[in-house]
Scaffold this active site. Structure first.
Site, PDB file in Angstrom:
ATOM      1  N   PRO A  99      -3.791 127.676 -24.484  1.00 38.37           N
ATOM      2  CA  PRO A  99      -2.588 127.467 -25.291  1.00 38.37           C
ATOM      3  C   PRO A  99      -2.491 126.037 -25.831  1.00 38.37           C
ATOM      4  CG  PRO A  99      -2.048 128.416 -23.138  1.00 38.37           C
ATOM      5  CD  PRO A  99      -3.487 128.002 -23.088  1.00 38.37           C
ATOM      6  N   GLU A 126      -5.256 128.518 -12.098  1.00 37.43           N
ATOM      7  CA  GLU A 126      -4.310 127.594 -12.724  1.00 37.43           C
ATOM      8  C   GLU A 126      -4.938 126.846 -13.892  1.00 37.43           C
ATOM      9  OE1 GLU A 126      -0.922 127.219 -12.000  1.00 37.43           O
ATOM     10  OE2 GLU A 126      -1.471 129.085 -10.983  1.00 37.43           O
ATOM     11  N   ARG A 164     -15.321 141.689 -37.840  1.00 38.59           N
ATOM     12  CA  ARG A 164     -14.880 142.537 -38.952  1.00 38.59           C
ATOM     13  C   ARG A 164     -15.395 142.075 -40.316  1.00 38.59           C
ATOM     14  NH1 ARG A 164     -10.423 142.922 -40.768  1.00 38.59           N
ATOM     15  NH2 ARG A 164     -10.224 145.104 -41.278  1.00 38.59           N
ATOM     16  N   ASP A 179     -14.051 142.011 -51.938  1.00 39.56           N
ATOM     17  CA  ASP A 179     -13.024 141.278 -52.680  1.00 39.56           C
ATOM     18  C   ASP A 179     -11.665 141.415 -52.008  1.00 39.56           C
ATOM     19  OD1 ASP A 179     -14.282 141.831 -56.065  1.00 39.56           O
ATOM     20  OD2 ASP A 179     -14.856 140.452 -54.478  1.00 39.56           O
TER      21      ASP A 179
HETATM   22  C1  9WO Z   1      -2.864 127.011 -19.595  1.00 38.03           C
HETATM   23  C2  9WO Z   1      -1.899 126.220 -20.188  1.00 38.03           C
HETATM   24  C3  9WO Z   1      -0.501 126.276 -20.201  1.00 38.03           C
HETATM   25  C4  9WO Z   1       0.192 125.312 -20.933  1.00 38.03           C
HETATM   26  C5  9WO Z   1      -0.492 124.338 -21.648  1.00 38.03           C
HETATM   27  C6  9WO Z   1      -1.904 124.311 -21.633  1.00 38.03           C
HETATM   28  C7  9WO Z   1      -2.582 125.258 -20.904  1.00 38.03           C
HETATM   29  N1  9WO Z   1      -3.905 125.432 -20.735  1.00 38.03           N
HETATM   30  C8  9WO Z   1      -4.080 126.492 -19.940  1.00 38.03           C
HETATM   31  C9  9WO Z   1      -5.375 126.980 -19.612  1.00 38.03           C
HETATM   32  O1  9WO Z   1      -6.382 126.553 -20.140  1.00 38.03           O
HETATM   33  N2  9WO Z   1      -5.410 127.952 -18.687  1.00 38.03           N
HETATM   34  C10 9WO Z   1      -6.629 128.628 -18.292  1.00 38.03           C
HETATM   35  C11 9WO Z   1      -6.911 129.793 -19.216  1.00 38.03           C
HETATM   36  C12 9WO Z   1      -6.461 129.166 -16.904  1.00 38.03           C
HETATM   37  C13 9WO Z   1      -5.283 130.096 -16.833  1.00 38.03           C
HETATM   38  C14 9WO Z   1      -5.404 131.192 -17.874  1.00 38.03           C
HETATM   39  N3  9WO Z   1      -5.773 130.692 -19.147  1.00 38.03           N
HETATM   40  C15 9WO Z   1      -5.108 130.996 -20.284  1.00 38.03           C
HETATM   41  C16 9WO Z   1      -5.560 130.937 -21.594  1.00 38.03           C
HETATM   42  N4  9WO Z   1      -3.871 131.423 -20.307  1.00 38.03           N
HETATM   43  N5  9WO Z   1      -3.493 131.633 -21.573  1.00 38.03           N
HETATM   44  C17 9WO Z   1      -4.490 131.358 -22.373  1.00 38.03           C
HETATM   45  C18 9WO Z   1      -4.441 131.475 -23.792  1.00 38.03           C
HETATM   46  C19 9WO Z   1      -5.561 131.289 -24.572  1.00 38.03           C
HETATM   47  C20 9WO Z   1      -5.467 131.408 -25.959  1.00 38.03           C
HETATM   48  N6  9WO Z   1      -4.279 131.721 -26.541  1.00 38.03           N
HETATM   49  C21 9WO Z   1      -3.195 131.919 -25.804  1.00 38.03           C
HETATM   50  C22 9WO Z   1      -3.238 131.804 -24.420  1.00 38.03           C
END
Ligand code: 9WO
Length: 260
Positions: A99, A126, A164, A179
Protein backbone atom coordinates in the site's frame (compact mmCIF):
# COMPACT_ATOMS: atom_id res chain seq x y z
CA UNK A 1 9.32 -14.76 -32.62
CA UNK A 2 6.17 -13.68 -30.85
CA UNK A 3 6.37 -11.36 -27.86
CA UNK A 4 6.74 -13.32 -24.63
CA UNK A 5 6.44 -11.93 -21.15
CA UNK A 6 7.93 -13.77 -18.19
CA UNK A 7 6.51 -13.23 -14.70
CA UNK A 8 8.23 -14.53 -11.58
CA UNK A 9 6.37 -14.48 -8.26
CA UNK A 10 8.09 -14.94 -4.91
CA UNK A 11 5.41 -16.11 -2.49
CA UNK A 12 4.78 -18.37 0.49
CA UNK A 13 1.49 -19.33 -1.26
CA UNK A 14 2.50 -20.18 -4.85
CA UNK A 15 -0.73 -22.15 -5.39
CA UNK A 16 -2.61 -18.82 -5.44
CA UNK A 17 -1.12 -18.10 -8.87
CA UNK A 18 -2.82 -21.10 -10.49
CA UNK A 19 -5.93 -19.01 -11.06
CA UNK A 20 -4.35 -16.43 -13.36
CA UNK A 21 -2.19 -19.08 -15.07
CA UNK A 22 -5.09 -21.43 -15.86
CA UNK A 23 -8.38 -19.50 -16.06
CA UNK A 24 -9.99 -17.31 -18.69
CA UNK A 25 -8.15 -14.95 -21.02
CA UNK A 26 -4.90 -15.11 -19.06
CA UNK A 27 -5.09 -18.92 -18.95
CA UNK A 28 -5.57 -19.18 -22.70
CA UNK A 29 -2.76 -16.68 -23.34
CA UNK A 30 -0.52 -18.79 -21.10
CA UNK A 31 -1.40 -21.93 -23.07
CA UNK A 32 -0.59 -20.04 -26.28
CA UNK A 33 2.84 -19.24 -24.87
CA UNK A 34 2.28 -15.47 -24.84
CA UNK A 35 3.52 -15.32 -21.27
CA UNK A 36 4.98 -17.61 -18.64
CA UNK A 37 4.87 -17.77 -14.88
CA UNK A 38 7.32 -19.21 -12.40
CA UNK A 39 6.71 -19.21 -8.67
CA UNK A 40 9.40 -19.29 -6.02
CA UNK A 41 8.73 -20.21 -2.40
CA UNK A 42 11.08 -18.47 0.08
CA UNK A 43 10.60 -21.52 2.31
CA UNK A 44 12.70 -23.49 -0.18
CA UNK A 45 15.56 -21.04 0.47
CA UNK A 46 15.37 -21.05 4.29
CA UNK A 47 18.53 -21.87 6.25
CA UNK A 48 17.28 -24.19 8.98
CA UNK A 49 15.66 -27.59 9.24
CA UNK A 50 12.33 -25.97 10.14
CA UNK A 51 12.44 -23.89 6.92
CA UNK A 52 11.82 -20.69 8.91
CA UNK A 53 11.00 -17.59 6.85
CA UNK A 54 9.79 -15.21 9.59
CA UNK A 55 10.99 -13.96 12.96
CA UNK A 56 9.92 -11.62 15.76
CA UNK A 57 10.26 -7.89 15.17
CA UNK A 58 13.19 -6.02 16.74
CA UNK A 59 11.76 -3.40 19.09
CA UNK A 60 8.81 -5.63 19.91
CA UNK A 61 5.24 -5.45 18.77
CA UNK A 62 2.70 -7.85 17.35
CA UNK A 63 3.18 -10.35 14.55
CA UNK A 64 6.16 -11.58 12.65
CA UNK A 65 8.48 -10.11 10.01
CA UNK A 66 9.72 -11.83 6.85
CA UNK A 67 13.45 -12.51 7.10
CA UNK A 68 15.87 -11.13 4.50
CA UNK A 69 17.84 -14.22 3.58
CA UNK A 70 15.12 -16.52 2.16
CA UNK A 71 13.83 -13.57 0.11
CA UNK A 72 17.28 -12.55 -1.13
CA UNK A 73 18.10 -16.13 -2.10
CA UNK A 74 14.78 -16.42 -3.93
CA UNK A 75 15.59 -13.30 -5.98
CA UNK A 76 19.07 -14.69 -6.74
CA UNK A 77 17.52 -17.95 -7.94
CA UNK A 78 15.12 -16.04 -10.20
CA UNK A 79 17.93 -13.93 -11.69
CA UNK A 80 20.00 -17.04 -12.35
CA UNK A 81 17.04 -18.75 -14.02
CA UNK A 82 16.30 -15.70 -16.18
CA UNK A 83 19.94 -15.47 -17.30
CA UNK A 84 20.00 -19.18 -18.13
CA UNK A 85 16.86 -18.73 -20.21
CA UNK A 86 18.15 -15.68 -22.10
CA UNK A 87 21.65 -14.33 -21.51
CA UNK A 88 20.89 -11.11 -23.38
CA UNK A 89 17.65 -10.43 -21.49
CA UNK A 90 17.38 -7.15 -19.60
CA UNK A 91 17.15 -7.58 -15.84
CA UNK A 92 13.51 -7.50 -14.89
CA UNK A 93 12.60 -5.16 -12.01
CA UNK A 94 11.93 -6.54 -8.53
CA UNK A 95 8.51 -5.18 -7.58
CA UNK A 96 7.05 -5.30 -4.07
CA UNK A 97 3.27 -5.19 -3.68
CA UNK A 98 2.54 -2.67 -0.95
CA UNK A 99 0.00 0.00 0.00
CA UNK A 100 3.05 2.29 0.29
CA UNK A 101 3.74 1.92 -3.44
CA UNK A 102 2.87 3.96 -6.52
CA UNK A 103 -0.73 3.55 -7.58
CA UNK A 104 -0.86 0.87 -10.29
CA UNK A 105 -2.38 2.05 -13.59
CA UNK A 106 -2.73 0.80 -17.17
CA UNK A 107 0.62 2.50 -17.81
CA UNK A 108 2.31 0.17 -15.31
CA UNK A 109 0.62 -2.80 -16.97
CA UNK A 110 1.94 -1.75 -20.39
CA UNK A 111 5.40 -1.18 -18.91
CA UNK A 112 5.52 -4.81 -17.70
CA UNK A 113 5.39 -6.11 -21.28
CA UNK A 114 8.27 -3.77 -22.24
CA UNK A 115 10.55 -4.92 -19.41
CA UNK A 116 9.89 -8.59 -20.23
CA UNK A 117 7.80 -8.91 -17.08
CA UNK A 118 8.83 -8.53 -13.49
CA UNK A 119 9.82 -10.31 -10.32
CA UNK A 120 6.90 -9.79 -7.93
CA UNK A 121 7.64 -10.10 -4.23
CA UNK A 122 4.56 -10.90 -2.17
CA UNK A 123 4.86 -10.10 1.52
CA UNK A 124 3.01 -11.85 4.33
CA UNK A 125 2.77 -11.40 8.12
CA UNK A 126 3.32 -7.84 9.40
CA UNK A 127 5.75 -7.03 6.61
CA UNK A 128 9.26 -7.49 5.25
CA UNK A 129 12.63 -6.58 6.81
CA UNK A 130 13.27 -3.02 5.55
CA UNK A 131 16.83 -3.90 4.50
CA UNK A 132 15.51 -6.26 1.80
CA UNK A 133 13.33 -3.42 0.50
CA UNK A 134 16.29 -1.01 0.54
CA UNK A 135 18.77 -3.38 -1.11
CA UNK A 136 16.81 -5.49 -3.53
CA UNK A 137 13.41 -3.98 -4.35
CA UNK A 138 13.35 -1.69 -7.42
CA UNK A 139 9.79 -0.40 -7.11
CA UNK A 140 6.69 -0.70 -4.92
CA UNK A 141 3.26 -0.84 -6.54
CA UNK A 142 -0.15 -0.47 -4.89
CA UNK A 143 -3.67 -1.29 -6.02
CA UNK A 144 -5.12 1.31 -3.67
CA UNK A 145 -5.59 2.37 -0.10
CA UNK A 146 -6.49 -0.86 1.62
CA UNK A 147 -4.62 -3.61 3.43
CA UNK A 148 -4.61 -7.24 2.29
CA UNK A 149 -3.30 -10.26 4.16
CA UNK A 150 -0.55 -10.62 1.58
CA UNK A 151 0.71 -9.19 -1.70
CA UNK A 152 -0.46 -12.15 -3.82
CA UNK A 153 -3.94 -10.91 -4.73
CA UNK A 154 -2.50 -7.54 -5.77
CA UNK A 155 0.09 -9.33 -7.94
CA UNK A 156 -2.66 -11.43 -9.55
CA UNK A 157 -4.61 -8.31 -10.50
CA UNK A 158 -1.52 -6.68 -12.01
CA UNK A 159 -0.56 -9.82 -13.95
CA UNK A 160 -4.10 -9.99 -15.37
CA UNK A 161 -3.93 -6.33 -16.44
CA UNK A 162 -0.53 -6.88 -18.09
CA UNK A 163 -1.44 -10.06 -19.99
CA UNK A 164 -4.76 -8.89 -21.52
CA UNK A 165 -3.16 -6.28 -23.84
CA UNK A 166 -0.48 -8.69 -25.16
CA UNK A 167 -1.00 -9.10 -28.93
CA UNK A 168 -3.14 -12.21 -29.47
CA UNK A 169 -4.36 -12.48 -25.86
CA UNK A 170 -7.89 -11.38 -26.69
CA UNK A 171 -9.88 -13.61 -29.07
CA UNK A 172 -10.56 -10.75 -31.44
CA UNK A 173 -6.95 -9.79 -32.07
CA UNK A 174 -7.58 -7.69 -35.16
CA UNK A 175 -6.43 -4.12 -35.53
CA UNK A 176 -9.83 -2.52 -34.92
CA UNK A 177 -9.98 -4.17 -31.52
CA UNK A 178 -6.40 -3.16 -30.79
CA UNK A 179 -7.58 0.39 -31.50
CA UNK A 180 -10.39 0.04 -28.99
CA UNK A 181 -7.84 -1.11 -26.46
CA UNK A 182 -5.96 2.10 -27.21
CA UNK A 183 -9.27 3.86 -26.51
CA UNK A 184 -9.45 2.20 -23.14
CA UNK A 185 -5.93 3.49 -22.47
CA UNK A 186 -7.19 7.00 -23.21
CA UNK A 187 -8.85 6.67 -19.83
CA UNK A 188 -12.48 7.35 -20.65
CA UNK A 189 -15.06 5.06 -19.08
CA UNK A 190 -16.65 2.51 -21.40
CA UNK A 191 -20.10 3.08 -22.88
CA UNK A 192 -22.89 0.77 -21.65
CA UNK A 193 -23.39 -2.69 -23.19
CA UNK A 194 -26.59 -4.54 -24.11
CA UNK A 195 -27.48 -8.01 -25.36
CA UNK A 196 -30.67 -10.08 -25.75
CA UNK A 197 -33.48 -9.84 -24.83
CA UNK A 198 -34.41 -6.58 -26.54
CA UNK A 199 -37.00 -5.88 -23.82
CA UNK A 200 -36.41 -6.80 -20.16
CA UNK A 201 -38.89 -5.91 -17.40
CA UNK A 202 -40.19 -3.02 -19.47
CA UNK A 203 -36.74 -1.59 -20.26
CA UNK A 204 -35.68 -1.74 -23.89
CA UNK A 205 -32.28 -1.53 -25.52
CA UNK A 206 -31.49 2.03 -26.75
CA UNK A 207 -32.99 2.20 -30.24
CA UNK A 208 -29.80 3.58 -31.81
CA UNK A 209 -28.14 0.19 -31.18
CA UNK A 210 -30.90 -1.48 -33.21
CA UNK A 211 -30.58 1.01 -36.10
CA UNK A 212 -27.81 -0.75 -38.02
CA UNK A 213 -26.22 2.67 -38.63
CA UNK A 214 -22.62 2.05 -37.59
CA UNK A 215 -21.50 5.67 -37.77
CA UNK A 216 -24.43 6.73 -35.61
CA UNK A 217 -23.74 3.89 -33.15
CA UNK A 218 -20.06 4.84 -32.90
CA UNK A 219 -20.98 8.48 -32.21
CA UNK A 220 -23.59 7.46 -29.60
CA UNK A 221 -21.06 5.24 -27.82
CA UNK A 222 -18.45 7.99 -27.79
CA UNK A 223 -20.99 10.45 -26.38
CA UNK A 224 -22.15 7.95 -23.73
CA UNK A 225 -18.54 7.43 -22.80
CA UNK A 226 -17.92 11.19 -22.54
CA UNK A 227 -21.04 11.97 -20.50
CA UNK A 228 -20.57 9.00 -18.16
CA UNK A 229 -16.94 9.96 -17.57
CA UNK A 230 -17.80 13.64 -17.01
CA UNK A 231 -20.45 12.62 -14.47
CA UNK A 232 -18.51 9.94 -12.57
CA UNK A 233 -14.82 10.70 -13.14
CA UNK A 234 -14.36 14.34 -14.24
CA UNK A 235 -10.66 13.96 -13.39
CA UNK A 236 -10.34 11.51 -16.32
CA UNK A 237 -11.89 14.06 -18.72
CA UNK A 238 -9.28 16.60 -17.64
CA UNK A 239 -6.54 14.00 -18.09
CA UNK A 240 -7.75 12.97 -21.57
CA UNK A 241 -7.94 16.67 -22.54
CA UNK A 242 -4.39 17.31 -21.28
CA UNK A 243 -3.15 14.37 -23.37
CA UNK A 244 -4.83 15.75 -26.49
CA UNK A 245 -7.21 12.80 -26.74
CA UNK A 246 -10.42 14.82 -27.11
CA UNK A 247 -11.47 15.85 -30.62
CA UNK A 248 -13.22 19.07 -31.54
CA UNK A 249 -16.44 17.05 -31.82
CA UNK A 250 -15.84 15.64 -28.31
CA UNK A 251 -15.35 19.15 -26.90
CA UNK A 252 -18.47 20.41 -28.67
CA UNK A 253 -20.51 17.55 -27.16
CA UNK A 254 -19.05 18.15 -23.67
CA UNK A 255 -20.00 21.82 -24.07
CA UNK A 256 -23.65 20.87 -24.59
CA UNK A 257 -23.53 18.83 -21.35
CA UNK A 258 -22.12 21.47 -19.04
CA UNK A 259 -24.56 24.10 -20.38
CA UNK A 260 -27.66 22.00 -19.68
C1 9WO B 1 1.53 -2.95 4.66
C2 9WO B 1 1.33 -1.60 4.87
C3 9WO B 1 0.33 -0.88 5.55
C4 9WO B 1 0.41 0.51 5.56
C5 9WO B 1 1.44 1.16 4.90
C6 9WO B 1 2.43 0.42 4.21
C7 9WO B 1 2.35 -0.95 4.21
N1 9WO B 1 3.16 -1.86 3.64
C8 9WO B 1 2.66 -3.07 3.91
C9 9WO B 1 3.26 -4.26 3.39
O1 9WO B 1 4.15 -4.23 2.57
N2 9WO B 1 2.76 -5.41 3.86
C10 9WO B 1 3.18 -6.71 3.39
C11 9WO B 1 2.38 -7.12 2.17
C12 9WO B 1 2.93 -7.73 4.46
C13 9WO B 1 1.48 -7.74 4.86
C14 9WO B 1 0.60 -7.95 3.64
N3 9WO B 1 0.98 -7.13 2.55
C15 9WO B 1 0.10 -6.35 1.87
C16 9WO B 1 0.22 -5.84 0.58
N4 9WO B 1 -1.05 -5.96 2.35
N5 9WO B 1 -1.68 -5.21 1.45
C17 9WO B 1 -0.95 -5.12 0.37
C18 9WO B 1 -1.32 -4.40 -0.81
C19 9WO B 1 -0.56 -4.45 -1.96
C20 9WO B 1 -0.96 -3.72 -3.08
N6 9WO B 1 -2.09 -2.98 -3.05
C21 9WO B 1 -2.84 -2.93 -1.95
C22 9WO B 1 -2.48 -3.63 -0.81
Amino acid sequence: EALHMRIDAISLFPEMFGVVRDAGITGRAHKQGLWSLQTWNPRDYAQDIHRTVDDRPYGGGPGMVMMIEPLRKSVQAVRQSRTQQDESAVQAPVILLSPAGEKFTQRHAAHLAETNGAIFVCGRYEGIDQRFINNTVDAQWSLGDFVLSGGEIAALAMIDAAVRPLPGALNHGDSSVQDSFQDSLSGLLDSPHYTRPELFEGESVPSVLMSGNHALIARWRREQSLSLTLEKRPDLIAQARARGLLSAADEKFLGTLSRS
